[in-house]
Design a protein around this motif. Sequence first.
Motif, mmCIF file in Angstrom:
data_model
loop_
_atom_site.group_PDB
_atom_site.id
_atom_site.type_symbol
_atom_site.label_atom_id
_atom_site.label_comp_id
_atom_site.label_asym_id
_atom_site.label_seq_id
_atom_site.Cartn_x
_atom_site.Cartn_y
_atom_site.Cartn_z
ATOM 1 N N UNK A 128 -27.370 55.986 43.765
ATOM 2 C CA UNK A 128 -27.229 54.966 42.726
ATOM 3 C C UNK A 128 -27.108 53.626 43.422
ATOM 4 N N UNK A 129 -28.056 52.752 43.135
ATOM 5 C CA UNK A 129 -28.028 51.393 43.709
ATOM 6 C C UNK A 129 -27.752 50.391 42.596
ATOM 7 N N UNK A 130 -26.858 49.449 42.876
ATOM 8 C CA UNK A 130 -26.476 48.430 41.905
ATOM 9 C C UNK A 130 -26.592 47.065 42.570
ATOM 10 N N UNK A 131 -27.284 46.147 41.895
ATOM 11 C CA UNK A 131 -27.552 44.835 42.490
ATOM 12 C C UNK A 131 -27.332 43.732 41.458
ATOM 13 N N UNK A 132 -26.691 42.675 41.898
ATOM 14 C CA UNK A 132 -26.466 41.529 41.004
ATOM 15 C C UNK A 132 -26.621 40.236 41.784
ATOM 16 N N UNK A 133 -27.417 39.342 41.219
ATOM 17 C CA UNK A 133 -27.573 38.005 41.803
ATOM 18 C C UNK A 133 -26.682 37.023 41.061
ATOM 19 N N UNK A 134 -25.995 36.187 41.823
ATOM 20 C CA UNK A 134 -25.101 35.203 41.217
ATOM 21 C C UNK A 134 -25.868 34.348 40.210
ATOM 22 N N UNK A 135 -25.253 34.123 39.065
ATOM 23 C CA UNK A 135 -25.861 33.280 38.050
ATOM 24 C C UNK A 135 -26.677 34.035 37.019
ATOM 25 N N UNK A 136 -27.078 35.265 37.307
ATOM 26 C CA UNK A 136 -27.860 36.047 36.351
ATOM 27 C C UNK A 136 -26.929 36.780 35.390
ATOM 28 N N UNK A 137 -27.417 37.016 34.182
ATOM 29 C CA UNK A 137 -26.580 37.631 33.157
ATOM 30 C C UNK A 137 -26.781 39.147 33.075
ATOM 31 N N UNK A 138 -27.202 39.748 34.172
ATOM 32 C CA UNK A 138 -27.379 41.198 34.201
ATOM 33 C C UNK A 138 -27.323 41.712 35.641
ATOM 34 N N UNK A 139 -27.125 43.014 35.757
ATOM 35 C CA UNK A 139 -27.250 43.723 37.030
ATOM 36 C C UNK A 139 -28.440 44.675 36.902
#
Length: 275
Positions: free
Chosen positions: A206-217
């Motif tokens: 399971x890979x989870x990624x989030x970029x700062x400023x975006x409203x989703x992962x």
Amino acid sequence: MLASLSMMMSHGFKSSKQDFNFGPWKVTASKNHIMKSKDIERLAEDMNMPSLPEMLFGDNILRIQHTDGYGIEFNAVDALKRVSNMEDSVKVACAQEWQESRADSEHSKDVIRPYDWTYTTDYRGTLTGESMQIKVSETAERIDMEKLKAREHIMFFDEVLLFEDELHDHGVSMLSVKIRVMPTSFFLLMRFFLRVDGVLIRINDTRLYHEAGKDYMLREFTTRESKISELKNVPAPLFTDPNEVAQYLTLKMTECEKLELPVLQTHTADNKVIE
């Protein structure tokens, strides 16, 4: 060997908890000792399973929480709830194949039980939050792995072991989760690794990624699996290293999801909604 190393590590460190703040997020990594056998037995009874992993870190947790109260966490108990406690013909057939290959083992007859004795789990994390929760939907968008390969300063890294079992000294079943936080994003990998000696190797990631400023992962779940007989050209020492052997396993499934972050709503005096 893996389990014994983990056992040594567990007795050699004190319980620890690390918090790291990243914008509106707080990452918490808690590590504690192996659950006591009496507590494992009680939990197994509650979960209607005849047995649980010999090394269960029930209080270990990796949590990502937003200041608004919602988030996602990864823990062993919720992962084990995703293990089948019923007989599965495919898995039991595999167990019988394994048992026949280990007919001389005094423990081999103990392996066939009415549950998934490999502790295979498709757990992808537990969504948290009372009034606000992350919304999950399918997506065609993928995690940009090339972007993740770019050299970026790692501000925080930790790895948390959730459970491990040596399958009567004839393999390993292990679940762990690790996270790294960079200035512009965070990336998490939870990996279930199963090796049944002489039979198969399976990896659920399971890979989870989030970029700062975006409203989703973005969350990606993959299953890779190959029989040992299909890995004749792979050096046997790699069988014990999930990072190395993963590339040789057959990809069986990929599921991509968008985890949309909730928007905090407030009301003005005339009851208009402000997002």
